[in-house]
Design an enzyme around this catalytic site. Structure first.
Site, PDB file in Angstrom:
ATOM      1  N   HIS A 136      -9.840  -4.545  10.781  1.00  0.00           N
ATOM      2  CA  HIS A 136     -10.477  -4.219   9.530  1.00  0.00           C
ATOM      3  C   HIS A 136     -11.841  -3.376   9.340  1.00  0.00           C
ATOM      4  O   HIS A 136     -12.496  -3.648   8.442  1.00  0.00           O
ATOM      5  CB  HIS A 136     -10.948  -5.906   9.088  1.00  0.00           C
ATOM      6  CG  HIS A 136      -9.572  -6.385   8.143  1.00  0.00           C
ATOM      7  ND1 HIS A 136      -8.468  -6.791   8.596  1.00  0.00           N
ATOM      8  CD2 HIS A 136      -9.476  -6.894   6.877  1.00  0.00           C
ATOM      9  CE1 HIS A 136      -7.595  -7.213   7.807  1.00  0.00           C
ATOM     10  NE2 HIS A 136      -8.202  -7.681   6.812  1.00  0.00           N
ATOM     11  N   GLU A 150       0.973  -1.013  -0.077  1.00  0.00           N
ATOM     12  CA  GLU A 150      -0.048  -0.150  -0.082  1.00  0.00           C
ATOM     13  C   GLU A 150       0.924   1.417   0.014  1.00  0.00           C
ATOM     14  O   GLU A 150       0.657   2.394  -0.698  1.00  0.00           O
ATOM     15  CB  GLU A 150      -0.956   0.087   1.326  1.00  0.00           C
ATOM     16  CG  GLU A 150      -1.919  -0.943   1.165  1.00  0.00           C
ATOM     17  CD  GLU A 150      -1.901  -2.195   1.505  1.00  0.00           C
ATOM     18  OE1 GLU A 150      -0.743  -2.578   1.914  1.00  0.00           O
ATOM     19  OE2 GLU A 150      -2.932  -3.275   1.437  1.00  0.00           O
TER      20      GLU A 150
END
Lengths: 341, 341
Positions: free
Chosen positions: A143, A74
């Site tokens: 998450h 990322e």
């Protein structure tokens, strides 16, 4: 406002009911077709068609040069996007979820929004970071992040949080055309939700920084965004049965924040509840609350209430997760409290 | 500047002199408290950037870390604009908004000046990605120190650069110390260039105190990349004579070590080579040196007499096209809004 299926759009076309996911897909396809400088990059966006299938069919249509799969890096690909934007491309960087954007936090917060200031105005960064955001269902603490207050805290970033297919399409298209870094925080739980959207041949652009009154009312303003919009709409229907008329203000953009729409609504109802999907401490609601009391204090008939997550990391257990999240009971209670009902 | 392949070595020597004299003067002005923040000097490393610049085209992209004064000067940014930036003046290369660590010069393809160690390597990937995307034969030179090679963003970027076959020359300016930590104490490898092997990127070691060796190796690499885009890695072994920053007395190394490198000084070395070959007289060298000193002194005068940006202008550099919402005007202590000029 979205109304019955098949009504005419303002330009005479026929609106259709599509999903939030399809709306985003249309926005991506339209912007990729419009501007050759636009490309989509991220994990699983090409051959897998997106972890949430938002980029379905784009690889076939636009080819691997413009729809680019990345390794799980990322920070690397977010930074690549910023660099490409420095020299004039208009990247759309997909995070599989904004929970993973935290790995790229330095690129999103330190590089993208600072470049314009640091370079004395020589380099603006026309980049869109997009992907699902906010707690979904039993994904556990890592998450389930709602990142809007983190990113809205960084000057130089713009942040929007569409709650309907129409807003998703219109805001994403606007984000891609913006000359600054914009985060489109999609609502993970709403990808399959449906709504009316103008036909594809009509350009749908929704300005950043424009809230929308999703339901008119006279007794209380419920200020919400993203996943809390459907919650607020459901609660408003319940409140109606108890003779409380709630107005629903969907912020749509967190930054810039549309104060005018908020102030107009609260000046009408004199009561406000902010229901947000993120954490309470330094959350979006805190800023909204500050601005209301500072600018239209005399309009208030009751202290402003906030409904948010509990201030704990998200538990996996379903019952505990429900307890932590904002929900209808909490919102009902808050509304009744400000209405002294 | 003329095409680089033919760039005159005497001209390159005066460029190295200019950088040396600029840094000496910057050091003095820092001690006189005319320069704020952090200030990292390039003295000793001049042959690295000048050798590299001598090997590329003017429209190739250059991006570096925070020890960036030499890179801007080598790229053609005026000493006036560089010194004014250190002084925080509006005439600086980043309008006084970036400072020592954030020199930018779009016109001369100098893309910063980046102060988070390793965070600009993904940006270099993006710039090179854009060149490839547009089918240009431009090359990106990405400079970084030996301290960057243990940062995650560096590794993510190298993998992306290798994976997408991007035209980047990764230039590690190995000056043996990341701040005060020697390479031996920071890096598990015997030699830094072996990092490249891990990503299947061809790597070379170059003597950074030798201008000709730097230029020739870079020329060879650049010619090869121009024909067929691919990455390359060079570990350029160099030495900084001063501490990490102005506040560092560099007590972690010996006087003997410093003296050893001073005897191998890149300016003395190129001067000797040119003199031996009858291309430079002592009188000419002295004249170049005098000119460099005068230019730098003039830059101090220029910086001193330059204006600062008016405070309220700060709002114009958060977002391209100015402030995005009116709230700042109402924040306590905010200056009155003036008409846009």
């Amino acid at each position: 406002m979205e109304t019955a299926r098949g009504r005419a759009s303002s330009k005479g076309g026929v609106v259709r009911e599509i999903t939030y996911r399809q709306a985003l897909n249309e926005a991506l396809a339209e912007e990729l077709a419009r501007d050759p400088n636009v490309f989509l990059m991220g994990e699983e966006v090409a051959e897998y068609h997106g972890a949430y299938k938002v980029s379905q069919g784009l690889l076939e249509r636009f080819g691997p040069k413009r729809i680019i799969d990345t390794p799980i890096s990322e920070n690397g690909f977010a930074g690549l996007g910023v660099g490409a934007a420095m020299v004039g491309l208009r990247p759309i960087i997909e995070f599989m979820t904004f929970s993973f954007s935290l790995v790229a936090f330095d690129q999103v917060v330190n590089n993208a929004p600072n470049m314009f200031m640091m370079s004395g105005g020589q380099f603006n960064i026309p980049i869109t970071f997009r992907g699902p955001n906010g707690p979904a269902h039993q994904l556990g603490a890592t998450h389930s992040h709602a990142t809007e207050s983190l990113y809205a805290n960084a000057p130089g970033l713009k942040v929007c949080t569409p709650a309907t297919p129409r807003d998703a399409k219109g805001l994403l298209k606007t984000a891609v055309r913006d000359d600054n870094p914009v985060l489109v925080l999609e609502a993970e739980l709403l990808y399959s939700s449906k709504g009316m959207v103008e036909p594809p041949d009509e350009e749908l652009l929704i300005p950043l920084g424009q809230a929308e009154v999703k339901r008119e009312g006279s007794d209380v303003s419920i200020i919400c965004y993203a996943q809390t919009v459907p919650l607020a709409i459901a609660v408003a229907a319940q409140l109606e049965e108890e003779d409380i008329s709630a107005e629903i203000v969907d912020l749509r953009s967190i930054k810039p924040l549309d104060e005018v729409t908020i102030f107009n609504s609260v000046s009408k109802t004199h009561r406000a509840v902010i229901v947000e999907q993120d954490r309470p401490f330094c959350g979006v609601g805190a800023e909204v609350c500050y601005r209301i009391q500072k600018n239209i204090f005399d309009e208030l008939d009751a202290p402003i209430m906030r409904v948010s997550q509990e201030d704990v990391p998200m538990p996996y257990n379903e019952r505990l997760e429900k307890f932590v999240l904002p929900n209808a009971d909490k919102l009902m209670a808050a509304v009744k409290k400000v209405c002294y009902a | 500047m003329q095409p680089v392949e033919q760039r005159d070595e005497v001209e390159m020597l005066s460029l190295m002199l200019l950088i040396r004299r600029f840094e000496e003067r910057a050091s003095q002005q820092y001690q006189a408290q005319k320069i704020g923040g952090f200030c990292h000097l390039y003295i000793g490393q001049e042959a690295v950037v000048v050798g590299a610049v001598a090997a590329v085209r003017d429209d190739d992209y250059i991006i570096t870390a925070y020890r960036d004064h030499g890179h801007a000067l080598a790229r053609g940014t005026s000493p006036n604009a560089c010194m004014a930036e250190l002084f925080g003046k509006a005439t600086g290369c980043s309008q006084g908004l970036g400072g020592s660590m954030h020199f930018f010069d779009k016109k001369n393809h100098m893309y910063g000046g980046h102060a988070i160690v390793g965070a600009h390597v993904p940006l270099a990937a993006g710039m090179a990605f854009a060149s490839k995307y547009r089918e240009e034969d431009r090359i990106t030179l990405c400079f970084f120190g030996d301290g960057a090679i243990n940062q995650g963003s560096f590794h993510e970027a190298l993998n992306l650069i290798a994976l997408y076959k991007l035209p980047v020359v990764l230039i590690c300016e190995n000056n043996l110390f990341a701040m005060g930590t020697s390479v031996k104490r920071s890096t598990s490898l015997k030699q830094i260039v072996d990092r490249a092997e891990g990503y299947d990127i061809p790597g070379d070691i170059v003597d950074g105190m030798n201008f000709r060796e730097v230029r020739d190796k870079l020329s060879e690499i650049v010619t090869s990349i121009r024909k067929d885009p691919h990455p390359a890695f060079v570990e350029i072994r160099t030495y900084r004579y001063r501490g990490h920053s102005m506040s560092d007395p560099a007590s972690y190394r010996t006087k003997e070590e410093l003296e050893k490198y001073r005897l191998d000084d890149p300016i003395i070395r190129l001067r000797a080579q040119l003199t031996r070959e009858g291309k430079l007289t002592n009188e000419q060298f002295d004249a170049f040196d005098k000119k460099a000193k005068e230019t730098v002194l003039a830059s101090v005068k220029f910086a001193e007499s330059s204006p600062e940006l008016p405070v309220e202008k700060v709002y114009n550099y958060a977002y391209f096209k100015g402030p995005i919402e009116p709230e700042w005007k109402r924040r306590e202590g905010a200056p009155a809004l003036k008409a846009e000029s």
